[in-house]
Enzyme design. Structure first.
Site, PDB file in Angstrom:
ATOM      1  N   GLY A  22       0.826  -1.217   0.000  1.00  0.00           N
ATOM      2  CA  GLY A  22       0.000   0.000   0.000  1.00  0.00           C
ATOM      3  C   GLY A  22       0.849   1.252   0.000  1.00  0.00           C
ATOM      4  O   GLY A  22       0.448   2.293   0.529  1.00  0.00           O
ATOM      5  N   GLY A  25      -0.507   4.646  -1.229  1.00  0.00           N
ATOM      6  CA  GLY A  25      -1.629   5.241  -0.506  1.00  0.00           C
ATOM      7  C   GLY A  25      -1.195   6.389   0.396  1.00  0.00           C
ATOM      8  O   GLY A  25      -0.003   6.724   0.476  1.00  0.00           O
ATOM      9  N   ASP A  27      -1.072   6.654   3.776  1.00  0.00           N
ATOM     10  CA  ASP A  27      -0.156   6.290   4.866  1.00  0.00           C
ATOM     11  C   ASP A  27       1.167   5.759   4.323  1.00  0.00           C
ATOM     12  O   ASP A  27       2.234   6.044   4.876  1.00  0.00           O
ATOM     13  CB  ASP A  27      -0.787   5.207   5.757  1.00  0.00           C
ATOM     14  N   SER A 102      -9.724   0.145   1.155  1.00  0.00           N
ATOM     15  CA  SER A 102      -9.868   0.847   2.437  1.00  0.00           C
ATOM     16  C   SER A 102     -11.147   1.672   2.551  1.00  0.00           C
ATOM     17  O   SER A 102     -11.350   2.355   3.551  1.00  0.00           O
ATOM     18  CB  SER A 102      -8.651   1.764   2.640  1.00  0.00           C
ATOM     19  N   TYR A 113     -14.298  -8.981  -2.835  1.00  0.00           N
ATOM     20  CA  TYR A 113     -12.961  -8.464  -3.148  1.00  0.00           C
ATOM     21  C   TYR A 113     -12.332  -7.864  -1.887  1.00  0.00           C
ATOM     22  O   TYR A 113     -11.145  -8.075  -1.604  1.00  0.00           O
ATOM     23  CB  TYR A 113     -13.051  -7.403  -4.265  1.00  0.00           C
ATOM     24  N   GLU A 147     -12.717   0.892  12.802  1.00  0.00           N
ATOM     25  CA  GLU A 147     -13.949   0.305  12.271  1.00  0.00           C
ATOM     26  C   GLU A 147     -14.260  -1.039  12.937  1.00  0.00           C
ATOM     27  O   GLU A 147     -15.383  -1.511  12.884  1.00  0.00           O
ATOM     28  CB  GLU A 147     -13.834   0.110  10.755  1.00  0.00           C
ATOM     29  N   TYR A 169     -15.950  -4.296   5.155  1.00  0.00           N
ATOM     30  CA  TYR A 169     -14.579  -3.834   5.435  1.00  0.00           C
ATOM     31  C   TYR A 169     -14.209  -4.148   6.881  1.00  0.00           C
ATOM     32  O   TYR A 169     -13.153  -4.733   7.156  1.00  0.00           O
ATOM     33  CB  TYR A 169     -14.490  -2.323   5.165  1.00  0.00           C
ATOM     34  N   LYS A 173     -11.376  -6.776   8.213  1.00  0.00           N
ATOM     35  CA  LYS A 173     -10.266  -6.307   9.057  1.00  0.00           C
ATOM     36  C   LYS A 173     -10.264  -7.037  10.413  1.00  0.00           C
ATOM     37  O   LYS A 173      -9.221  -7.135  11.061  1.00  0.00           O
ATOM     38  CB  LYS A 173     -10.368  -4.796   9.262  1.00  0.00           C
ATOM     39  N   HIS A 199      -7.443   8.955  10.214  1.00  0.00           N
ATOM     40  CA  HIS A 199      -6.381   9.949  10.092  1.00  0.00           C
ATOM     41  C   HIS A 199      -6.361  10.479   8.671  1.00  0.00           C
ATOM     42  O   HIS A 199      -6.506   9.735   7.710  1.00  0.00           O
ATOM     43  CB  HIS A 199      -5.024   9.414  10.549  1.00  0.00           C
TER      44      HIS A 199
HETATM   45  P1  NAP Z   1      -5.383   4.274   0.978  1.00  0.00           P
HETATM   46  O1  NAP Z   1      -4.891   5.668   0.766  1.00  0.00           O
HETATM   47  O2  NAP Z   1      -6.680   3.875   0.411  1.00  0.00           O
HETATM   48  O3  NAP Z   1      -4.233   3.298   0.424  1.00  0.00           O
HETATM   49  C1  NAP Z   1      -4.469   1.928   0.258  1.00  0.00           C
HETATM   50  C2  NAP Z   1      -3.284   1.319  -0.448  1.00  0.00           C
HETATM   51  O4  NAP Z   1      -3.528  -0.076  -0.657  1.00  0.00           O
HETATM   52  C3  NAP Z   1      -3.030   1.917  -1.850  1.00  0.00           C
HETATM   53  O5  NAP Z   1      -1.647   1.983  -2.069  1.00  0.00           O
HETATM   54  C4  NAP Z   1      -3.656   0.866  -2.755  1.00  0.00           C
HETATM   55  O6  NAP Z   1      -3.106   0.848  -4.047  1.00  0.00           O
HETATM   56  C5  NAP Z   1      -3.261  -0.390  -2.014  1.00  0.00           C
HETATM   57  N1  NAP Z   1      -4.046  -1.559  -2.422  1.00  0.00           N
HETATM   58  C6  NAP Z   1      -5.391  -1.677  -2.517  1.00  0.00           C
HETATM   59  N2  NAP Z   1      -5.716  -2.915  -2.921  1.00  0.00           N
HETATM   60  C7  NAP Z   1      -4.560  -3.606  -3.096  1.00  0.00           C
HETATM   61  C8  NAP Z   1      -4.238  -4.914  -3.516  1.00  0.00           C
HETATM   62  N3  NAP Z   1      -5.174  -5.787  -3.881  1.00  0.00           N
HETATM   63  N4  NAP Z   1      -2.932  -5.266  -3.562  1.00  0.00           N
HETATM   64  C9  NAP Z   1      -1.962  -4.392  -3.241  1.00  0.00           C
HETATM   65  N5  NAP Z   1      -2.201  -3.126  -2.856  1.00  0.00           N
HETATM   66  C10 NAP Z   1      -3.490  -2.739  -2.777  1.00  0.00           C
HETATM   67  O7  NAP Z   1      -5.432   3.926   2.534  1.00  0.00           O
HETATM   68  P2  NAP Z   1      -4.706   4.648   3.772  1.00  0.00           P
HETATM   69  O8  NAP Z   1      -5.610   5.692   4.296  1.00  0.00           O
HETATM   70  O9  NAP Z   1      -3.321   4.965   3.401  1.00  0.00           O
HETATM   71  O10 NAP Z   1      -4.737   3.467   4.851  1.00  0.00           O
HETATM   72  C11 NAP Z   1      -3.663   2.541   4.940  1.00  0.00           C
HETATM   73  C12 NAP Z   1      -4.148   1.298   5.673  1.00  0.00           C
HETATM   74  O11 NAP Z   1      -4.607   1.646   6.973  1.00  0.00           O
HETATM   75  C13 NAP Z   1      -5.307   0.569   5.020  1.00  0.00           C
HETATM   76  O12 NAP Z   1      -5.135  -0.807   5.267  1.00  0.00           O
HETATM   77  C14 NAP Z   1      -6.523   1.075   5.762  1.00  0.00           C
HETATM   78  O13 NAP Z   1      -7.560   0.120   5.707  1.00  0.00           O
HETATM   79  C15 NAP Z   1      -5.963   1.237   7.148  1.00  0.00           C
HETATM   80  N6  NAP Z   1      -6.556   2.273   7.993  1.00  0.00           N
HETATM   81  C16 NAP Z   1      -6.678   3.540   7.540  1.00  0.00           C
HETATM   82  C17 NAP Z   1      -7.179   4.516   8.378  1.00  0.00           C
HETATM   83  C18 NAP Z   1      -7.330   5.954   7.920  1.00  0.00           C
HETATM   84  O14 NAP Z   1      -8.063   6.694   8.573  1.00  0.00           O
HETATM   85  N7  NAP Z   1      -6.629   6.364   6.894  1.00  0.00           N
HETATM   86  C19 NAP Z   1      -7.565   4.189   9.688  1.00  0.00           C
HETATM   87  C20 NAP Z   1      -7.400   2.875  10.117  1.00  0.00           C
HETATM   88  C21 NAP Z   1      -6.876   1.927   9.262  1.00  0.00           C
HETATM   89  P3  NAP Z   1      -3.675   1.824  -5.228  1.00  0.00           P
HETATM   90  O15 NAP Z   1      -2.973   3.142  -5.035  1.00  0.00           O
HETATM   91  O16 NAP Z   1      -3.276   1.093  -6.437  1.00  0.00           O
HETATM   92  O17 NAP Z   1      -5.158   1.927  -5.032  1.00  0.00           O
HETATM   93  O1  G4F Z   2     -14.398   9.381   5.342  1.00  0.00           O
HETATM   94  P1  G4F Z   2     -15.156   8.125   5.494  1.00  0.00           P
HETATM   95  O2  G4F Z   2     -15.487   7.386   4.256  1.00  0.00           O
HETATM   96  O3  G4F Z   2     -14.317   7.223   6.494  1.00  0.00           O
HETATM   97  P2  G4F Z   2     -14.698   5.959   7.403  1.00  0.00           P
HETATM   98  O4  G4F Z   2     -15.891   5.261   6.890  1.00  0.00           O
HETATM   99  O5  G4F Z   2     -14.735   6.427   8.813  1.00  0.00           O
HETATM  100  O6  G4F Z   2     -13.443   5.017   7.167  1.00  0.00           O
HETATM  101  C1  G4F Z   2     -12.117   5.534   7.224  1.00  0.00           C
HETATM  102  O7  G4F Z   2     -11.639   5.444   8.550  1.00  0.00           O
HETATM  103  C2  G4F Z   2     -11.509   4.090   9.056  1.00  0.00           C
HETATM  104  C3  G4F Z   2     -10.996   4.211  10.501  1.00  0.00           C
HETATM  105  O8  G4F Z   2     -12.102   4.346  11.359  1.00  0.00           O
HETATM  106  C4  G4F Z   2     -10.545   3.333   8.172  1.00  0.00           C
HETATM  107  F1  G4F Z   2     -10.376   2.070   8.656  1.00  0.00           F
HETATM  108  C5  G4F Z   2     -11.082   3.294   6.752  1.00  0.00           C
HETATM  109  O9  G4F Z   2     -10.110   2.647   5.917  1.00  0.00           O
HETATM  110  C6  G4F Z   2     -11.264   4.729   6.251  1.00  0.00           C
HETATM  111  O10 G4F Z   2      -9.990   5.332   6.170  1.00  0.00           O
HETATM  112  O11 G4F Z   2     -16.511   8.401   6.273  1.00  0.00           O
HETATM  113  C7  G4F Z   2     -16.542   9.009   7.527  1.00  0.00           C
HETATM  114  C8  G4F Z   2     -17.995   9.282   7.920  1.00  0.00           C
HETATM  115  C9  G4F Z   2     -18.918   8.084   7.753  1.00  0.00           C
HETATM  116  O12 G4F Z   2     -19.765   8.004   8.857  1.00  0.00           O
HETATM  117  C10 G4F Z   2     -19.733   8.417   6.508  1.00  0.00           C
HETATM  118  O13 G4F Z   2     -21.026   7.854   6.488  1.00  0.00           O
HETATM  119  O14 G4F Z   2     -18.489  10.302   7.060  1.00  0.00           O
HETATM  120  C11 G4F Z   2     -19.789   9.918   6.630  1.00  0.00           C
HETATM  121  N1  G4F Z   2     -20.084  10.582   5.344  1.00  0.00           N
HETATM  122  C12 G4F Z   2     -21.083  11.485   5.149  1.00  0.00           C
HETATM  123  N2  G4F Z   2     -21.123  11.842   3.859  1.00  0.00           N
HETATM  124  C13 G4F Z   2     -19.461  10.365   4.186  1.00  0.00           C
HETATM  125  C14 G4F Z   2     -20.123  11.166   3.237  1.00  0.00           C
HETATM  126  N3  G4F Z   2     -18.406   9.591   3.857  1.00  0.00           N
HETATM  127  C15 G4F Z   2     -17.986   9.608   2.554  1.00  0.00           C
HETATM  128  N4  G4F Z   2     -16.910   8.857   2.218  1.00  0.00           N
HETATM  129  N5  G4F Z   2     -18.624  10.359   1.591  1.00  0.00           N
HETATM  130  C16 G4F Z   2     -19.697  11.153   1.880  1.00  0.00           C
HETATM  131  O15 G4F Z   2     -20.256  11.806   1.004  1.00  0.00           O
END
Ligand code: NAP
Ligand code: G4F
Length: 405
Positions: A22, A25, A27, A102, A113, A147, A169, A173, A199
Site C-alpha cells: 500500500g 496510498g 499512509d 480501504s 474483493y 472500524e 470492510y 479487518k 487519520h
Molecule cells: P489508501 O490511501 O486507500 O491506500 C491503500 C493502499 O492499498 C493503496 O496503495 C492501494 O493501491 C493499495 N491496495 C489496494 N488494494 C490492493 C491490492 N489488492 N494489492 C496491493 N495493494 C493494494 O489507505 P490509507 O488511508 O493509506 O490506509 C492505509 C491502511 O490503513 C489501510 O489498510 C486502511 O484500511 C488502514 N486504515 C486507515 C485509516 C485511515 O483513517 N486512513 C484508519 C485505520 C486503518 P492503489 O494506489 O493502487 O489503489
Molecule cells: O471518510 P469516510 O469514508 O471514512 P470511514 O468510513 O470512517 O473510514 C475511514 O476510517 C476508518 C478508521 O475508522 C478506516 F479504517 C477506513 O479505511 C477509512 O480510512 O466516512 C466518515 C464518515 C462516515 O460516517 C460516513 O457515512 O463520514 C460519513 N459521510 C457522510 N457523507 C461520508 C459522506 N463519507 C464519505 N466517504 N462520503 C460522503 O459523502
C-alpha cells in the site's frame, strides 16, 4: 520509478530494510518518507495500473544508480505467489501491511474483493513469512482500524473494548486482526496490530469525507463547483493527522515485545462541524437548516480578510483576485451543501472516539495536530490544487470533470 528491482544494497548489516504494502496510498507515502529519513532501505509494493498512480511518492524517489534507497515492486495482495516472491527476494526486517480496499462504503458494493484483499491478503503475508522460515527475522505491522469497534459498546474505545464491525470492510479487518494475533501466539512471530482511528491529510483520497469536503469548499470558491453533496452528517469520528499516525506505526515495531495499540486523539468531531470548520478557513460561515435528506448548508456570512490571507498563501496572482472574491461574495445566502441519499451506508458507524493511553504510556506517542490544524493543512493544499485548475480554465483550457464518486 524502477519496478521489480530486487537489488538491495549491502550496508554491512547496519541498515534496516522495510517492505511497505500500500505504498502508493496516503499512509504508505508518509511512512516511506519517515523510514527513509531514519536511514532505512524501503521497498514498496505497487499494483499495476493503467496510469502511473505514484503521485504521492514521486518526490521521495531517487535513482538507485545514484544511491537511492527506495525500490518499487509490482504486486497485489490477492496473488500469493507474487507476495511470497517479493518477501523472499527483499528479506525485509520489517513489513508494514497497509494495502487494503480501504473504503467502507465501497466494501458494501465489493464485499468479496474486500475480504480477499483485507482479510486473506494479511494471511498471505503472514503465511509467506512462515513458509520462508523468516518468522524469527521479520517484524510485521498490520493496519487494523477503529472500524472494528463499529457499533461501539463503550466510550472511549481502547485495546480492551469488544469489537462490533458494521461493514464488510470492518469484518474483513477483524479477520486480519485476529490472524495477526494468532500467528504471534502460534509461531512466536513479532506481529502487531495498530488499531488506528481516522487519520487525514492533504494526501487523503478524494472520496473520503474530509477530503471530499476540503476539495469541495475550494472548488466552490473558484467557481469550479456549486455544491457539495454528502451523506450522513451526524456521524462523529476521532480525526488525527496521518503524519502523526505513521510515527506510531514505526514505534509499535521498535518495542521489545510485540503488542497491539490504539492510536487516536481522544476527541471526536461531527461531520457537520468539520464542514463548518472547512468553510471557516476560507472566510465563509455556514449554517445548517432542515432535516434528513432535506438538510442543507447555507452561507450566512463572508469575511473577506480571511479569504484574502488564504489567497496570499497560495500566491494568487493580482489579476485573478477580484474575480475570486466576487465568486465568494456571491456565495452569500446560497446553499453550498446538500444531501444525497446514495452516500448513506446500509449500516453505519455512528460515533468513534479512541483512548490512546496505552500508546502514550508505552510508546511515548502523542498526536501533534488538532482537527483545526488538519482542516487548515487540507484547505491550503486543495486551494493550491484548485487554483491551478482555475488558472487553466481562465486561459481557455477545457477541464475534464472527475467522475470519481
Ligand atoms: P489508501 O490511501 O486507500 O491506500 C491503500 C493502499 O492499498 C493503496 O496503495 C492501494 O493501491 C493499495 N491496495 C489496494 N488494494 C490492493 C491490492 N489488492 N494489492 C496491493 N495493494 C493494494 O489507505 P490509507 O488511508 O493509506 O490506509 C492505509 C491502511 O490503513 C489501510 O489498510 C486502511 O484500511 C488502514 N486504515 C486507515 C485509516 C485511515 O483513517 N486512513 C484508519 C485505520 C486503518 P492503489 O494506489 O493502487 O489503489
Ligand atoms: O471518510 P469516510 O469514508 O471514512 P470511514 O468510513 O470512517 O473510514 C475511514 O476510517 C476508518 C478508521 O475508522 C478506516 F479504517 C477506513 O479505511 C477509512 O480510512 O466516512 C466518515 C464518515 C462516515 O460516517 C460516513 O457515512 O463520514 C460519513 N459521510 C457522510 N457523507 C461520508 C459522506 N463519507 C464519505 N466517504 N462520503 C460522503 O459523502
Amino acid at each position: 520509478i524502477v519496478f521489480n528491482d530486487y537489488r538491495t544494497v549491502d550496508h554491512g548489516g547496519t541498515m534496516k530494510r522495510a517492505l511497505i504494502t500500500g505504498v502508493t496510498g496516503q499512509d504508505g507515502s508518509y511512512l516511506t518518507e519517515l523510514l527513509l529519513s531514519k536511514g532505512y532501505e524501503v521497498h514498496g509494493i505497487k499494483r499495476r495500473s493503467s496510469l502511473f498512480n505514484t503521485e504521492r511518492i514521486d518526490h521521495v524517489y531517487n535513482d538507485p544508480h545514484e544511491g537511492g534507497r527506495f525500490f518499487l515492486h509490482y504486486g497485489d495482495l490477492t496473488d500469493s505467489l507474487n507476495v511470497t516472491e517479493i518477501i523472499q527476494k527483499v528479506k525485509p526486517d520489517e513489513i508494514y501491511n497497509l494495502a487494503a480496499q480501504s473504503h467502507v462504503a465501497v466494501s458494501f458494493v465489493q464485499p468479496e474483493y474486500t475480504a480477499n484483499v483485507d482479510a486473506m491478503g494479511t494471511l498471505r503475508i503472514l503465511e509467506s513469512v512462515r513458509l520462508l522460515g523468516l518468522q524469527d527475522k521479520v517484524k510485521i505491522y498490520q493496519a487494523s482500524t477503529s472500524e472494528l469497534f463499529g457499533k461501539a459498546v463503550e466510550f472511549p474505545q481502547s485495546e480492551n473494548t469488544p469489537f462490533y464491525p458494521r461493514s464488510p470492510y470492518g469484518v474483513a479487518k477483524l479477520f486480519a486482526y485476529w490472524i495477526t494475533i494468532n500467528y504471534r501466539e502460534a509461531y512466536g512471530m513479532f506481529a502487531c496490530n495498530g488499531i488506528l482511528f481516522n487519520h487525514e491529510s492533504s494526501r487523503r483520497g478524494e472520496t473520503f469525507v474530509t477530503r471530499k469536503i476540503t476539495r469541495g469548499v475550494t472548488r466552490i470558491l473558484f467557481g469550479l463547483d456549486k455544491k457539495i453533496y454528502l451523506g450522513n452528517l451526524n456521524a462523529k469520528r476521532d480525526f488525527g493527522h496521518a503524519q502523526d499516525y505513521v510515527k506510531g506505526m514505526y514505534l509499535i515495531l521498535q518495542q521489545p515485545r510485540p503488542d497491539d495499540y490504539v492510536l487516536a486523539t481522544g476527541i471526536t468531531t461531527e461531520i457537520r462541524e468539520f464542514i463548518a470548520l472547512a468553510f471557516d478557513e476560507v472566510g465563509l460561515t455556514v449554517k445548517f437548516q432542515g432535516e434528513g435528506i432535506k438538510e442543507c448548508g447555507i452561507v450566512i456570512s463572508y469575511h473577506e480578510d480571511v479569504l484574502l490571507s488564504r489567497l496570499q498563501s497560495v500566491h494568487c496572482a493580482p489579476e485573478h483576485k477580484e474575480n475570486i472574491l466576487q465568486t465568494a461574495r456571491a456565495c452569500l445566502n446560497k446553499v453550498v451543501v446538500g444531501i444525497d441519499q446514495r452516500y448513506f451506508r446500509p449500516s453505519e458507524v455512528d460515533i468513534l472516539i479512541g483512548d490512546p493511553t496505552k500508546a502514550r504510556e508505552k510508546l511515548g506517542w502523542e498526536p501533534q495536530h488538532t482537527v483545526k490544524d488538519i482542516v487548515s493543512d487540507m484547505i491550503i493544499s486543495d486551494l493550491e490544487k484548485n487554483y491551478r485548475e482555475y488558472v487553466l480554465k481562465t486561459r481557455g483550457f477545457t477541464m475534464s470533470r472527475s467522475c470519481g464518486i
